[in-house]
Design a protein around this motif. Structure first.
Motif, PDB file in Angstrom:
ATOM      1  N   GLN A 232      -4.801  -8.668   2.900  1.00 55.50           N
ATOM      2  CA  GLN A 232      -3.558  -7.901   2.852  1.00 55.50           C
ATOM      3  C   GLN A 232      -3.908  -6.415   2.878  1.00 55.50           C
ATOM      4  O   GLN A 232      -4.726  -5.944   2.088  1.00 55.50           O
ATOM      5  CB  GLN A 232      -2.767  -8.240   1.590  1.00 55.50           C
ATOM      6  CG  GLN A 232      -2.375  -9.701   1.494  1.00 55.50           C
ATOM      7  CD  GLN A 232      -1.427  -9.965   0.351  1.00 55.50           C
ATOM      8  OE1 GLN A 232      -0.554  -9.135   0.053  1.00 55.50           O
ATOM      9  NE2 GLN A 232      -1.556 -11.123  -0.285  1.00 55.50           N
ATOM     10  N   VAL A 233      -3.261  -5.695   3.788  1.00 52.87           N
ATOM     11  CA  VAL A 233      -3.544  -4.273   3.991  1.00 52.87           C
ATOM     12  C   VAL A 233      -2.330  -3.465   3.571  1.00 52.87           C
ATOM     13  O   VAL A 233      -1.241  -3.614   4.147  1.00 52.87           O
ATOM     14  CB  VAL A 233      -3.904  -3.983   5.468  1.00 52.87           C
ATOM     15  CG1 VAL A 233      -4.154  -2.493   5.667  1.00 52.87           C
ATOM     16  CG2 VAL A 233      -5.110  -4.799   5.893  1.00 52.87           C
ATOM     17  N   GLY A 234      -2.492  -2.627   2.549  1.00 55.20           N
ATOM     18  CA  GLY A 234      -1.415  -1.746   2.121  1.00 55.20           C
ATOM     19  C   GLY A 234      -1.230  -0.591   3.091  1.00 55.20           C
ATOM     20  O   GLY A 234      -2.182  -0.121   3.721  1.00 55.20           O
ATOM     21  N   ASP A 235       0.000  -0.121   3.186  1.00 48.98           N
ATOM     22  CA  ASP A 235       0.307   0.943   4.141  1.00 48.98           C
ATOM     23  C   ASP A 235      -0.065   2.308   3.562  1.00 48.98           C
ATOM     24  O   ASP A 235       0.323   2.646   2.438  1.00 48.98           O
ATOM     25  CB  ASP A 235       1.796   0.910   4.494  1.00 48.98           C
ATOM     26  CG  ASP A 235       2.126   1.886   5.603  1.00 48.98           C
ATOM     27  OD1 ASP A 235       1.385   1.920   6.597  1.00 48.98           O
ATOM     28  OD2 ASP A 235       3.118   2.617   5.478  1.00 48.98           O
ATOM     29  N   ARG A 236      -0.821   3.088   4.313  1.00 48.53           N
ATOM     30  CA  ARG A 236      -1.291   4.386   3.832  1.00 48.53           C
ATOM     31  C   ARG A 236      -0.148   5.379   3.695  1.00 48.53           C
ATOM     32  O   ARG A 236      -0.178   6.249   2.810  1.00 48.53           O
ATOM     33  CB  ARG A 236      -2.358   4.934   4.780  1.00 48.53           C
ATOM     34  CG  ARG A 236      -3.645   4.126   4.760  1.00 48.53           C
ATOM     35  CD  ARG A 236      -4.727   4.770   5.603  1.00 48.53           C
ATOM     36  NE  ARG A 236      -4.436   4.670   7.027  1.00 48.53           N
ATOM     37  CZ  ARG A 236      -4.739   3.634   7.784  1.00 48.53           C
ATOM     38  NH1 ARG A 236      -5.336   2.582   7.253  1.00 48.53           N
ATOM     39  NH2 ARG A 236      -4.470   3.630   9.078  1.00 48.53           N
ATOM     40  N   TRP A 237       0.857   5.287   4.567  1.00 49.98           N
ATOM     41  CA  TRP A 237       1.973   6.233   4.467  1.00 49.98           C
ATOM     42  C   TRP A 237       2.685   6.061   3.136  1.00 49.98           C
ATOM     43  O   TRP A 237       3.052   7.047   2.483  1.00 49.98           O
ATOM     44  CB  TRP A 237       2.968   6.011   5.609  1.00 49.98           C
ATOM     45  CG  TRP A 237       4.102   6.997   5.566  1.00 49.98           C
ATOM     46  CD1 TRP A 237       4.156   8.218   6.163  1.00 49.98           C
ATOM     47  CD2 TRP A 237       5.360   6.839   4.876  1.00 49.98           C
ATOM     48  NE1 TRP A 237       5.358   8.827   5.900  1.00 49.98           N
ATOM     49  CE2 TRP A 237       6.111   8.009   5.113  1.00 49.98           C
ATOM     50  CE3 TRP A 237       5.908   5.834   4.095  1.00 49.98           C
ATOM     51  CZ2 TRP A 237       7.380   8.189   4.578  1.00 49.98           C
ATOM     52  CZ3 TRP A 237       7.165   6.019   3.555  1.00 49.98           C
ATOM     53  CH2 TRP A 237       7.900   7.180   3.804  1.00 49.98           C
ATOM     54  N   HIS A 238       2.905   4.821   2.704  1.00 58.50           N
ATOM     55  CA  HIS A 238       3.579   4.592   1.432  1.00 58.50           C
ATOM     56  C   HIS A 238       2.730   5.083   0.257  1.00 58.50           C
ATOM     57  O   HIS A 238       3.272   5.549  -0.757  1.00 58.50           O
ATOM     58  CB  HIS A 238       3.905   3.107   1.277  1.00 58.50           C
ATOM     59  CG  HIS A 238       5.068   2.666   2.116  1.00 58.50           C
ATOM     60  ND1 HIS A 238       4.917   2.208   3.409  1.00 58.50           N
ATOM     61  CD2 HIS A 238       6.394   2.620   1.867  1.00 58.50           C
ATOM     62  CE1 HIS A 238       6.096   1.894   3.903  1.00 58.50           C
ATOM     63  NE2 HIS A 238       7.008   2.133   2.990  1.00 58.50           N
ATOM     64  N   LEU A 239       1.406   4.966   0.368  1.00 57.94           N
ATOM     65  CA  LEU A 239       0.545   5.508  -0.683  1.00 57.94           C
ATOM     66  C   LEU A 239       0.744   7.019  -0.815  1.00 57.94           C
ATOM     67  O   LEU A 239       0.889   7.555  -1.924  1.00 57.94           O
ATOM     68  CB  LEU A 239      -0.920   5.207  -0.372  1.00 57.94           C
ATOM     69  CG  LEU A 239      -1.347   3.733  -0.374  1.00 57.94           C
ATOM     70  CD1 LEU A 239      -2.823   3.625  -0.009  1.00 57.94           C
ATOM     71  CD2 LEU A 239      -1.084   3.098  -1.725  1.00 57.94           C
TER      72      LEU A 239
END
Length: 513
Positions: A232-239
């Motif tokens: 699962q890859v979290g979105d960098r923009w949301h970080l």
């Protein structure tokens, strides 16, 4: 190359009907009628595959073709009904002309392609209006039926997918879009955003290795249950967006520090007194052992409000700098200050006439508001917490020279502001995927937890809850950005149909896009 005769001209204009034999073209004013027939060669019966040239009879088909010179074109084709030579097979059959005439259709294949291209982009009434300009008369219902008859791309299972939700009706109904994160192709659209629906879809598509998503716990649970081995890859923009929110909260909490550097006033009216008294009430109850819910019940405040007061270790951190934006009156502040010092009772109307003669383009009400706020008598800072946070979060190369000096002065106002600026500066490079970012993130989290930055510590707790996906987002090249782009186009499609499209039609247009 010049056209030598009429027959060559006909073959040039109607080249899409080259498998037919054109016998003549008639101009009837509003439309052009083309008379044609099928060639005399033997045709193959599609059931048994036997060729036949024995004619049982003739039939006349009338179909529409691509307009010429803004006029409708009608093609009247004489087709043969042939006798099948195979014993036991169907006795007769009507020959077809693949690529020109399709079974049961009233339009040629090339006109159908143009109609489909138009309805894919516009559909409904808008598609009908566009086709009417092109001399193709279709109703809005026919355009929708044509759109829904366009076959969707065949289902396939990509290796890397992106999932995200979008609103069918904001705050009421949502759906989920699934795309190929490598090729950006739409894969499917699900009718809701529940974990069960996504889990069922994932189980039907084995072979997925990587799933890009935002911070949704619902999607994370569905992926964990259906594909426990998938990354699962979290979105960098949301970080980065979550870090921006935490930064703004920290800047607001330290208004009393950086505002003194600019000699900017803090709210000191009844609202400020209420804020200070409420902070004391909350912390008195907390010192007595009451929980946050109990504090909210006794003080009749929202739980999030109590949390905000409890997070501030000093009452002054709850006070804010006045939110003064740049005004049209600012260039004339010195003139107003000088005139009010000479004549404190000078009417605002007279001051308005004076600065208007100097080039002021605003209205009288704007000047009244400016003076009543005290901005003409004291040096009030135009640096709002949001503007300072924006400077902290902007790439240093994009800041102006004067902004560099101002930012350095404000971040040096207290140790917490200095630590905040350093934390942002250290986190920003992590958004560029690299294999070493996992260890760098661990060090950054430990560094933030040692600092007196409660809002930033809250951000790190959110990172811990989804740490594996966050690390994958900072180390792998995949992103959920393409899925967000599909959602942006989906909003355009929904607005184009005035929000009245049902899920079936909307799903069809998304997947065809």
């Amino acid at each position: 190359m010049p056209v030598k005769n009429v027959n060559e001209l006909v073959q040039t204009v109607f080249s899409g009907m080259s498998p037919l034999v054109i016998d003549g073209v008639t101009d009837e004013g509003e439309r052009i009628v083309v008379r044609a027939r099928t060639p005399t060669e033997a045709a193959v019966w599609p059931v048994c595959g036997a060729p036949s040239g024995r004619v049982h009879g003739y039939q006349l088909r009338t179909v529409a073709d691509v307009p010429v010179d803004d006029r409708r074109v009608v093609v009247r084709v004489r087709v043969r009904r042939l006798v099948c030579p195979t014993r036991g097979c169907r006795h007769t059959f009507r020959e077809q002309v693949p690529g020109v005439l399709e079974r049961y259709q009233r339009r040629t294949a090339r006109l159908t392609r143009q109609v489909k291209a138009g309805v894919e982009e516009l559909a409904g009434r808008a598609g009908a209006r566009l086709l009417a300009v092109l001399a193709v008369g279709l109703s809005r219902h026919t355009t929708l039926r044509t759109l829904l008859r366009i076959p969707l791309p065949t289902g396939r299972t990509p290796r890397v997918i992106g999932v995200d939700d979008f609103a069918l009706r904001r705050r009421h109904r949502y759906a989920t879009v699934v795309i190929d994160a490598e090729t950006h192709e739409r894969i499917d659209v699900l009718p809701d955003r529940t974990a069960d629906t996504l889990e069922v879809w994932l189980r039907k598509h084995p072979g997925i290795e990587v799933v890009c998503r935002d911070g949704s716990a619902t999607y994370a649970e569905a992926i964990r249950r259906a594909l426990p081995d998938a990354v699962q890859v979290g979105d960098r923009w949301h970080l980065w967006h979550n870090l921006c929110d935490a930064t703004l909260s920290e800047v607001k909490a330290h208004s009393t520090c950086w505002a003194t550097v600019l000699d900017a006033p803090i709210y000191d009216g009844p609202r400020a007194q209420t804020t200070l008294e409420r902070w004391r009430q909350v912390h008195d109850l907390l010192d007595q052992g009451a929980g946050l819910l109990e504090c909210a019940r006794r003080l009749q405040l929202a739980l999030n409000t109590v949390k905000r007061y409890a997070r501030a270790d000093q009452p002054e951190r709850m006070l804010r700098v006045p939110k003064y934006r740049a005004s049209l009156v600012d260039p004339y502040r010195e003139h107003l200050r000088k005139r009010r010092a000479e004549d404190p009772a000078a009417p605002v109307k007279h001051l308005f006439e004076e600065i208007k003669a100097l080039g002021f383009t605003g209205c009288l009400n704007l000047l009244h508001k400016y003076i009543n706020q005290g901005r003409a008598d004291a040096d009030r800072s135009h640096i709002s917490p949001r503007r300072l946070a924006r400077m902290l979060l902007t790439r240093p190369d994009n800041l102006k020279t004067e902004q560099h000096g101002l930012l350095a002065k404000l971040t040096a106002s207290c140790p917490e502001m200095t630590q905040l600026a350093a934390g942002i500066r250290d986190f920003a490079p992590l958004l560029t995927p690299h294999a070493d970012n996992a260890d760098a993130l661990t060090r950054w989290i430990a560094q933030v937890r040692e600092a007196d930055l409660p809002h930033l510590r809250t951000f790190t707790r959110g990172l811990d809850r989804d740490l594996d996906a966050v690390i994958a987002g900072l180390t792998l090249p995949y992103s959920n950005g393409p899925t967000e782009g599909v959602n942006t186009k989906t909003k355009r499609i929904a607005r184009q149909m005035h929000g009245r499209a049902g899920f079936t039609l909307l799903r069809h247009r998304i997947l065809l896009g």
